[in-house]
Write a protein that holds these residues in place. Structure first.
Motif, PDB file in Angstrom:
ATOM      1  N   GLY A 140       0.814  -1.205   0.000  1.00 55.06           N
ATOM      2  CA  GLY A 140       0.000   0.000   0.000  1.00 55.06           C
ATOM      3  C   GLY A 140       0.847   1.254   0.000  1.00 55.06           C
ATOM      4  N   VAL A 141       1.882   1.280   0.826  1.00 57.83           N
ATOM      5  CA  VAL A 141       2.766   2.439   0.891  1.00 57.83           C
ATOM      6  C   VAL A 141       3.550   2.592  -0.412  1.00 57.83           C
ATOM      7  N   ALA A 142       4.066   1.495  -0.950  1.00 58.16           N
ATOM      8  CA  ALA A 142       4.839   1.567  -2.194  1.00 58.16           C
ATOM      9  C   ALA A 142       3.996   2.100  -3.350  1.00 58.16           C
ATOM     10  N   LEU A 143       2.758   1.626  -3.458  1.00 61.50           N
ATOM     11  CA  LEU A 143       1.889   2.094  -4.533  1.00 61.50           C
ATOM     12  C   LEU A 143       1.584   3.581  -4.373  1.00 61.50           C
ATOM     13  N   ALA A 144       1.357   4.014  -3.134  1.00 58.86           N
ATOM     14  CA  ALA A 144       1.086   5.427  -2.878  1.00 58.86           C
ATOM     15  C   ALA A 144       2.273   6.301  -3.273  1.00 58.86           C
ATOM     16  N   LEU A 145       3.463   5.913  -2.857  1.00 58.46           N
ATOM     17  CA  LEU A 145       4.646   6.715  -3.178  1.00 58.46           C
ATOM     18  C   LEU A 145       4.947   6.691  -4.666  1.00 58.46           C
ATOM     19  N   ASN A 146       4.704   5.562  -5.302  1.00 59.30           N
ATOM     20  CA  ASN A 146       4.900   5.473  -6.746  1.00 59.30           C
ATOM     21  C   ASN A 146       4.024   6.492  -7.468  1.00 59.30           C
ATOM     22  N   ASP A 147       2.797   6.646  -6.988  1.00 62.07           N
ATOM     23  CA  ASP A 147       1.889   7.619  -7.603  1.00 62.07           C
ATOM     24  C   ASP A 147       2.264   9.052  -7.236  1.00 62.07           C
ATOM     25  N   LEU A 148       2.447   9.324  -5.944  1.00 64.00           N
ATOM     26  CA  LEU A 148       2.675  10.698  -5.497  1.00 64.00           C
ATOM     27  C   LEU A 148       4.005  11.257  -5.977  1.00 64.00           C
ATOM     28  N   LEU A 153       7.139   3.208 -11.618  1.00 66.33           N
ATOM     29  CA  LEU A 153       7.568   1.823 -11.433  1.00 66.33           C
ATOM     30  C   LEU A 153       6.432   0.866 -11.781  1.00 66.33           C
ATOM     31  N   SER A 154       6.771  -0.242 -12.421  1.00 64.29           N
ATOM     32  CA  SER A 154       5.780  -1.259 -12.751  1.00 64.29           C
ATOM     33  C   SER A 154       5.417  -2.051 -11.498  1.00 64.29           C
ATOM     34  N   ARG A 155       4.340  -2.814 -11.583  1.00 68.22           N
ATOM     35  CA  ARG A 155       3.966  -3.664 -10.449  1.00 68.22           C
ATOM     36  C   ARG A 155       5.077  -4.668 -10.141  1.00 68.22           C
ATOM     37  N   ARG A 156       5.697  -5.206 -11.160  1.00 70.09           N
ATOM     38  CA  ARG A 156       6.793  -6.141 -10.938  1.00 70.09           C
ATOM     39  C   ARG A 156       7.937  -5.458 -10.197  1.00 70.09           C
ATOM     40  N   GLU A 157       8.250  -4.216 -10.550  1.00 67.15           N
ATOM     41  CA  GLU A 157       9.306  -3.487  -9.851  1.00 67.15           C
ATOM     42  C   GLU A 157       8.906  -3.185  -8.408  1.00 67.15           C
ATOM     43  N   LEU A 158       7.631  -2.881  -8.185  1.00 66.97           N
ATOM     44  CA  LEU A 158       7.164  -2.632  -6.825  1.00 66.97           C
ATOM     45  C   LEU A 158       7.249  -3.895  -5.967  1.00 66.97           C
ATOM     46  N   ILE A 159       6.977  -5.047  -6.580  1.00 69.26           N
ATOM     47  CA  ILE A 159       7.135  -6.310  -5.861  1.00 69.26           C
ATOM     48  C   ILE A 159       8.578  -6.455  -5.370  1.00 69.26           C
ATOM     49  N   ALA A 181       1.090 -11.524  -4.498  1.00 69.53           N
ATOM     50  CA  ALA A 181      -0.351 -11.707  -4.330  1.00 69.53           C
ATOM     51  C   ALA A 181      -1.037 -10.388  -4.035  1.00 69.53           C
ATOM     52  N   SER A 182      -0.420  -9.557  -3.200  1.00 67.77           N
ATOM     53  CA  SER A 182      -1.037  -8.297  -2.807  1.00 67.77           C
ATOM     54  C   SER A 182      -1.125  -7.312  -3.970  1.00 67.77           C
ATOM     55  N   LEU A 183      -0.120  -7.313  -4.811  1.00 65.62           N
ATOM     56  CA  LEU A 183      -0.097  -6.357  -5.921  1.00 65.62           C
ATOM     57  C   LEU A 183      -0.750  -6.891  -7.194  1.00 65.62           C
ATOM     58  N   ILE A 193       2.121 -18.404  -9.082  1.00 63.98           N
ATOM     59  CA  ILE A 193       3.415 -17.725  -9.192  1.00 63.98           C
ATOM     60  C   ILE A 193       4.506 -18.750  -9.441  1.00 63.98           C
ATOM     61  N   ASP A 194       5.260 -18.529 -10.496  1.00 64.92           N
ATOM     62  CA  ASP A 194       6.482 -19.280 -10.754  1.00 64.92           C
ATOM     63  C   ASP A 194       7.634 -18.352 -10.417  1.00 64.92           C
ATOM     64  N   VAL A 195       8.253 -18.569  -9.270  1.00 63.17           N
ATOM     65  CA  VAL A 195       9.260 -17.637  -8.786  1.00 63.17           C
ATOM     66  C   VAL A 195      10.457 -17.597  -9.716  1.00 63.17           C
ATOM     67  N   ARG A 196      10.904 -18.749 -10.198  1.00 65.20           N
ATOM     68  CA  ARG A 196      12.075 -18.772 -11.072  1.00 65.20           C
ATOM     69  C   ARG A 196      11.799 -18.050 -12.381  1.00 65.20           C
ATOM     70  N   ALA A 197      10.649 -18.304 -12.977  1.00 61.96           N
ATOM     71  CA  ALA A 197      10.311 -17.675 -14.258  1.00 61.96           C
ATOM     72  C   ALA A 197       9.834 -16.236 -14.094  1.00 61.96           C
ATOM     73  N   GLU A 198       9.609 -15.815 -12.859  1.00 63.76           N
ATOM     74  CA  GLU A 198       9.100 -14.474 -12.556  1.00 63.76           C
ATOM     75  C   GLU A 198       7.777 -14.205 -13.276  1.00 63.76           C
ATOM     76  N   THR A 199       6.883 -15.199 -13.225  1.00 67.04           N
ATOM     77  CA  THR A 199       5.561 -15.040 -13.809  1.00 67.04           C
ATOM     78  C   THR A 199       4.510 -15.133 -12.708  1.00 67.04           C
ATOM     79  N   ALA A 200       3.397 -14.457 -12.934  1.00 69.18           N
ATOM     80  CA  ALA A 200       2.268 -14.479 -12.008  1.00 69.18           C
ATOM     81  C   ALA A 200       0.999 -14.557 -12.852  1.00 69.18           C
ATOM     82  N   GLU A 201       0.411 -15.738 -12.885  1.00 67.00           N
ATOM     83  CA  GLU A 201      -0.728 -16.005 -13.766  1.00 67.00           C
ATOM     84  C   GLU A 201      -2.021 -16.073 -12.961  1.00 67.00           C
ATOM     85  N   PRO A 202      -3.027 -15.244 -13.312  1.00 65.29           N
ATOM     86  CA  PRO A 202      -4.315 -15.370 -12.619  1.00 65.29           C
ATOM     87  C   PRO A 202      -5.021 -16.663 -13.026  1.00 65.29           C
TER      88      PRO A 202
END
Length: 388
Positions: A140-148, A153-159, A181-183, A193-202
Motif C-alpha cells: 500500500g505504501v509503495a503504490l502510494a509513493l509510486n503515484d505521489l 515503477l511497474s507492479r513487478r518493480e514494486l514487488i 499476491a497483494s499487488l 506464481i512461478d518464482v524462477r520464471a518471474e511469472t504471475a498467472e491469474p
C-alpha cells in the motif's frame, strides 16, 4: 482508534492527526496462500490469492524531507528523514514503511528533490496470523509513493522493492509471494506464481460457482519471520540443494527423492522432501481447480498440511487441531497457511456452514485449553489500488 477501517475513515483519521486532507488513500490486501508453503525462496511454485482484508494508507505530501507514519493500531507515531535512511535505526513496525523508501533508493530510485510524506495506516488484516499483514503495509505504501512521487515503477518493480524492504530493512528472509499476491491479485482468482520464471498467472478458482468459501482460523499463536525457525528452514533448503548439486530445490523432482534420502541426513531430507512434493502439489492444484473444479482439490490441501506437520515441522498443536476439526465437520480440505510456527489454518467449506464448522473448532480449542481462535470467511479479492 478506528473501529471499522475504510478509505474514508482512514482519510478522516489522517485529517484529525495532521490537520489537512490527504492527497489520496491507497490500499493493499492481505493474502491467503491456498497451497505452496516455503517453496517461494526455493525458486518454486506458489498459489496464493488476495483477500478482502486490507491495509489502507492515507498519504499527504509535506514541504520538508521528513517521513512520518501513524497507525490506528500503533498509537506511537514514527519519523525518519529522506536524508538519513538507515535500516538499523528503523524501529519495530515502522520498518515496513520506511523500509519501502530505503528499498526504492537501493534499487536506483533517486530521492533527490523528493518531498517528505505523512502517512496514516489502518488495517483489518490480523497481525501475526500468517495472512501477510506486513506485505499489505509495504504494498500500500509503495503504490502510494509510486503515484505521489510519479516514479513510474511497474507492479513487478514494486514487488521487488517490497521484498527488499522485508529482507533488508525488516530482516525477514522471505520470498516475494506475499507481495506478488497483494499487488497482482484479482477478484475470484488465485495467482499462480512461478518464482524462477518471474511469472504471475491469474487462475479462476470458481469458489462462488461451486457454492464454496474459505474459512480462516486464526489460532492467535503469533509468529515472526525475522526470528525463530523460518531462517533455519531456509538454511536447510540451501544446504540440501548444495548437497544434491543443484542451484535450488526447484531443480529436483519427486524421482530424485530416493537419491536424496541416501545423500542427506534425515532432517535435511525431510525438509527437501516437503519442498519437492509441495511444488508438485501446487502444479496439480492449479490444474485440477481448472479442469475439475475446487471440490477436487481437498486431498491436495490435506496432503500439504501433513507434509508441513511431519516433514517441514512448522505446524503447532493449535493448527493441527483446527485442521483436524474442520475436516471432521465436513470441510472439503484444510491446511495451515503461511510460514508456520503459529498463524492461521484454512478450510474449504460449503457456503452457509461457517458458523457450524467454526463452533466446532471453538469448542475443540476450549476443550484443549487453547486460546479462543478468531474465525472468519475470506474470498479472492482485488489487489492493491488507489481508493480515494
Amino acid at each position: 482508534m478506528i473501529d471499522i477501517p475504510s478509505p474514508e475513515s482512514t482519510a478522516r483519521a489522517f485529517e484529525e492527526r495532521y490537520g489537512r486532507r490527504p492527497d489520496g488513500v491507497w490500499s493493499a490486501p492481505g493474502r491467503v496462500n491456498l497451497i505452496g508453503e516455503h517453496t517461494d525462496y526455493n525458486d518454486g511454485l506458489v498459489f496464493p490469492f488476495a483477500i478482502e482484508r486490507r491495509t489502507w494508507a492515507a498519504v499527504g505530501m509535506r514541504e520538508d524531507r521528513l517521513l512520518t507514519v501513524h497507525s490506528g493500531a500503533m498509537p506511537e507515531p514514527a519519523q525518519a528523514s529522506l536524508d538519513a535512511l538507515d535500516p538499523s535505526e528503523f524501529d519495530g513496525w515502522s520498518a515496513y514503511v520506511f523500509g519501502v523508501v530505503w528499498a526504492m533508493r537501493e534499487r536506483g530510485v533517486s530521492l533527490d528533490g523528493r518531498v517528505g510524506v505523512d502517512i496514516m495506516l489502518t488495517s483489518d488484516v490480523p497481525l501475526g496470523a500468517g495472512l501477510s499483514s506486513s506485505a499489505a503495509i509495504e504494498c500500500g505504501v509503495a503504490l502510494a509513493l509510486n503515484d505521489l512521487w510519479d516514479l513510474g515503477l511497474s507492479r513487478r518493480e514494486l514487488i521487488c522493492v517490497c521484498q527488499l524492504a522485508e529482507n533488508g530493512a525488516v530482516g525477514a528472509p522471505t520470498g516475494n509471494m506475499d507481495q506478488t499476491a497483494s499487488l497482482m491479485g484479482e477478484a475470484g482468482h488465485g495467482v499462480l506464481i512461478d518464482v524462477r520464471a518471474e511469472t504471475a498467472e491469474p487462475v479462476a478458482l470458481h469458489f462462488a460457482d461451486e457454492n464454496l468459501e474459505l474459512l480462516v482460523i486464526d489460532t492467535r499463536v503469533h509468529h515472526e519471520h525475522a526470528t525463530g525457525g523460518y531462517g533455519a528452514r531456509r538454511r536447510s533448503c540451501e544446504e540440501g540443494a548444495a548437497a544434491m548439486g543443484v542451484p535450488s530445490l526447484r531443480d529436483l523432482s519427486e524421482s530424485d527423492l530416493p537419491r536424496a534420502a541416501e545423500v542427506l541426513d534425515d532432517e535435511t531430507f525431510r525438509r527437501v522432501k516437503h519442498v519437492v512434493t509441495e511444488n508438485a502439489r501446487v502444479a496439480r492444484t492449479a490444474q485440477v481447480v481448472q479442469a475439475d473444479g475446487p471440490r477436487a482439490i481437498g486431498d491436495l490441501l490435506v496432503q500439504s498440511h501433513a507434509s508441513m506437520r511431519d516433514d517441514f515441522e512448522i505446524s503447532v498443536p493449535e493448527l493441527d487441531l483446527a485442521v483436524e476439526t474442520a475436516l471432521a465437520n465436513g470441510a472439503i480440505g484444510a491446511r495451515m497457511t503461511g510460514g508456520g510456527f503459529g498463524g492461521a489454518a484454512i478450510a474449504l467449506i460449503d457456503v452457509g456452514r461457517a458458523d457450524e464448522v467454526g463452533a466446532a473448532i471453538e469448542a475443540a480449542f476450549a476443550d484443549s485449553g487453547f486460546t479462543a481462535p478468531i474465525i472468519f470467511v475470506v474470498n479472492p479479492a482485488a489487489g492493491a489500488h488507489r481508493d480515494l
